[in-house]
Scaffold this motif. Sequence first.
Motif, short mmCIF file in Angstrom:
data_model
loop_
_atom_site.label_atom_id
_atom_site.label_comp_id
_atom_site.label_asym_id
_atom_site.label_seq_id
_atom_site.Cartn_x
_atom_site.Cartn_y
_atom_site.Cartn_z
N ASP A 42 0.85 -1.19 0.00
CA ASP A 42 0.00 0.00 0.00
C ASP A 42 0.89 1.24 0.00
O ASP A 42 1.63 1.48 0.96
N THR A 43 0.84 2.02 -1.08
CA THR A 43 1.63 3.26 -1.14
C THR A 43 0.70 4.47 -1.24
O THR A 43 1.05 5.51 -1.81
N SER A 44 -0.50 4.36 -0.67
CA SER A 44 -1.45 5.46 -0.71
C SER A 44 -1.03 6.57 0.25
O SER A 44 -0.13 6.41 1.08
N GLY A 45 -1.70 7.72 0.15
CA GLY A 45 -1.38 8.87 0.98
C GLY A 45 -1.45 8.59 2.46
O GLY A 45 -0.69 9.16 3.25
N SER A 46 -2.35 7.68 2.87
CA SER A 46 -2.50 7.39 4.30
C SER A 46 -1.29 6.66 4.86
O SER A 46 -1.14 6.55 6.08
N MET A 47 -0.40 6.15 3.99
CA MET A 47 0.79 5.42 4.44
C MET A 47 1.99 6.34 4.64
O MET A 47 3.09 5.89 4.97
N ASN A 48 1.80 7.64 4.46
CA ASN A 48 2.91 8.59 4.51
C ASN A 48 3.21 9.03 5.95
O ASN A 48 3.14 10.21 6.29
N GLU A 49 3.55 8.05 6.79
CA GLU A 49 3.95 8.32 8.17
C GLU A 49 5.10 7.39 8.54
O GLU A 49 5.25 6.32 7.96
N ASP A 50 5.90 7.81 9.52
CA ASP A 50 7.11 7.05 9.86
C ASP A 50 6.82 5.60 10.24
O ASP A 50 7.61 4.71 9.95
N ASN A 51 5.68 5.38 10.94
CA ASN A 51 5.37 4.01 11.40
C ASN A 51 4.56 3.24 10.36
O ASN A 51 3.99 2.20 10.68
N LYS A 52 4.52 3.75 9.13
CA LYS A 52 3.82 3.05 8.06
C LYS A 52 4.81 2.66 6.96
O LYS A 52 5.54 1.68 7.09
N LEU A 53 4.88 3.42 5.86
CA LEU A 53 5.69 2.98 4.73
C LEU A 53 7.18 2.82 5.07
O LEU A 53 7.79 1.81 4.69
N PRO A 54 7.81 3.75 5.79
CA PRO A 54 9.24 3.53 6.14
C PRO A 54 9.45 2.26 6.97
O PRO A 54 10.39 1.50 6.70
N LEU A 55 8.58 2.03 7.96
CA LEU A 55 8.69 0.82 8.77
C LEU A 55 8.38 -0.42 7.93
O LEU A 55 9.02 -1.47 8.08
N LEU A 56 7.42 -0.28 7.02
CA LEU A 56 7.06 -1.38 6.12
C LEU A 56 8.27 -1.81 5.29
O LEU A 56 8.57 -3.00 5.15
N LYS A 57 9.00 -0.84 4.75
CA LYS A 57 10.18 -1.16 3.93
C LYS A 57 11.22 -1.93 4.75
O LYS A 57 11.78 -2.93 4.28
N GLU A 58 11.48 -1.45 5.97
CA GLU A 58 12.45 -2.12 6.83
C GLU A 58 11.98 -3.54 7.19
O GLU A 58 12.78 -4.47 7.29
N SER A 59 10.67 -3.70 7.38
CA SER A 59 10.11 -5.00 7.72
C SER A 59 10.32 -6.01 6.60
O SER A 59 10.71 -7.16 6.84
N LEU A 60 10.06 -5.58 5.38
CA LEU A 60 10.17 -6.50 4.25
C LEU A 60 11.63 -6.86 3.96
O LEU A 60 11.91 -7.92 3.41
N LYS A 61 12.55 -5.98 4.36
CA LYS A 61 13.98 -6.33 4.25
C LYS A 61 14.31 -7.49 5.19
O LYS A 61 15.12 -8.37 4.87
N VAL A 62 13.65 -7.51 6.37
CA VAL A 62 13.84 -8.61 7.32
C VAL A 62 13.40 -9.92 6.69
O VAL A 62 14.09 -10.94 6.76
N LEU A 63 12.23 -9.90 6.06
CA LEU A 63 11.71 -11.11 5.40
C LEU A 63 12.63 -11.52 4.26
O LEU A 63 12.93 -12.71 4.09
N LEU A 64 13.08 -10.55 3.49
CA LEU A 64 13.95 -10.85 2.34
C LEU A 64 15.22 -11.58 2.77
O LEU A 64 15.70 -12.47 2.06
N ASN A 65 15.72 -11.23 3.94
CA ASN A 65 16.95 -11.87 4.44
C ASN A 65 16.75 -13.34 4.79
O ASN A 65 17.73 -14.07 4.96
N GLN A 66 15.51 -13.78 4.90
CA GLN A 66 15.24 -15.18 5.22
C GLN A 66 15.14 -16.05 3.96
O GLN A 66 15.15 -17.27 4.05
#
Length: 530
Positions: free
Chosen positions: A175-199
């Motif tokens: 979800d890259t909609s306007g409602s995701m434009n907060e630190d605990n949304k899209l930026p945290l989401l990106k870091e989260s998916l990097k964790v999954l990618l490492n597995q």
Amino acid sequence: MNKISLTIVVLAILVSCQKKKEEAVYSSMDMISEAPMVSKEMKIDEIAQDDHANNPEIDTNDEEYASLIENPFELTKSQPVSTFSIDVDNASYSNIRRMINEGQAVDKNAVRIEEMVNYFKYDYPQPQNNHPFSINTEYSDSPWNPNHKLLKIGLQGKNVPMNNLPSSNIVFLIDTSGSMNEDNKLPLLKESLKVLLNQLRPQDKVGIVAYAGSAGVVLPSTSASDKNKILEAFEKLEAGGSTAGGEGIELAYKLAKESFIKGGNNRVVLATDGDFNVGTSSVANLETLIEEKRKTGIFLTCLGYGMGNYKDDKMETLANKGNGNYAYIDNLQEANKFLGKEFAGNIYTIAKDVKVQIEFNPKFVKSYRLIGYENRKLRNEDFVNDKIDAGELGSGHTVTALYEIIPVNVDSEFLPNEGKLKYSSNTSSKGFGDELATVKFRYKKPDGEKSTEISQIVKNSSSGISSASPDFKFATSVAWFGLVLRDSKLIKNKNLNAIENLAGEGKNRDEEGYRSEFMKLIQSYKATRK
């Protein structure tokens, strides 16, 4: 200055302010009018979102939770059988933790007790046969109602080594909609998916679909070994626009189907705040869409982010109906837990459509109720119906459920009214010795359509809670805290100190520190009530 003159001056000021406001709005619209595929309605929405972000004092809580009515006590002689689907989600616990740590009031509809209990792992033995899980039961006292008992039922999924797990075909739906434009949304989401990618391993594949206004493929199916290319696609994601959730879901499943691995782990990972407001957006429509998509053999994982406008009801609907699981990611620690340490259990399914049915013996059980699982209850006839969807169990996962029991020799204020029946007669239960109940399970293999049934007898031999296992004490303390948060009308003892003490007795080894964190959460909640 007379009253008439003063009125004219005030009106002139108001007209001037309104004119400047309109000029500012239309100026902002002109600045972004060249952006492709963006409607004026969307621009106005985005301007409003920017104003909202710059003025936190006007912030309002617009989170949405499905209404829950706690399970009542049932009379055993009238209804001796109870049936439900397992639930391995744990979103409710981390969401409640966020509320308490932020000093917010806890919405009682956000409290799903089964998800709180199942946030924690328990020390159940590995299966010793060909079935994908072991069955474990324990019977002891209830700490919140005198003379009541609790029956704990636990499943332990088989641990499958990573090198024995099938190849994965994962499509991230972001979800890259306007409602995701907060630190605990899209930026945290990106870091989260990097964790999954490492597995992931070189034989695994990754695709990325993003949606905002319209959906599009950001990255076609790519080998997980090409991490730089995948990370570069993540970094390019930016928030803006409205939320075409339904269109995004359609495209993500299409991409997953094009890269489908026969006998593999095919999964869509949806990451969003759940705020679908364009296209297929109603809970009912999303439910229908996801029920249709689960027939493709592609599983679903939902990751929830953010606060303020978080739509828990929609997220849970998607997970429940899409052969999926659901987690709320409130910080990077939670991302490391769900997508890192517990990756295999949350991403690799070893049994699907797992159902539980328990029949209580009226010789020992006067009344009972299932704690939590309100939206996972099934009709008794659904147990043998292989067309009925139920929960999925992952590699190494544990699932725990609690039944509160009123024994036959106990008079309780919570007993349901007993009507006298003219024609009904109770079947004699004298021939079953000390059997308290029989628990049956049905499950299918991840790619199967026919279920297998197994069962286990529970004996009527309970000890006091002081001699119960650490896992029994801890699971009970978590359920107890949830009942207090839900303001349950079916418990007498709501003493938070007693809950914390019981959790301490069940803390055990606590190698990851999650049980200690729970005890601190109780302390934080107590502090807000002073």
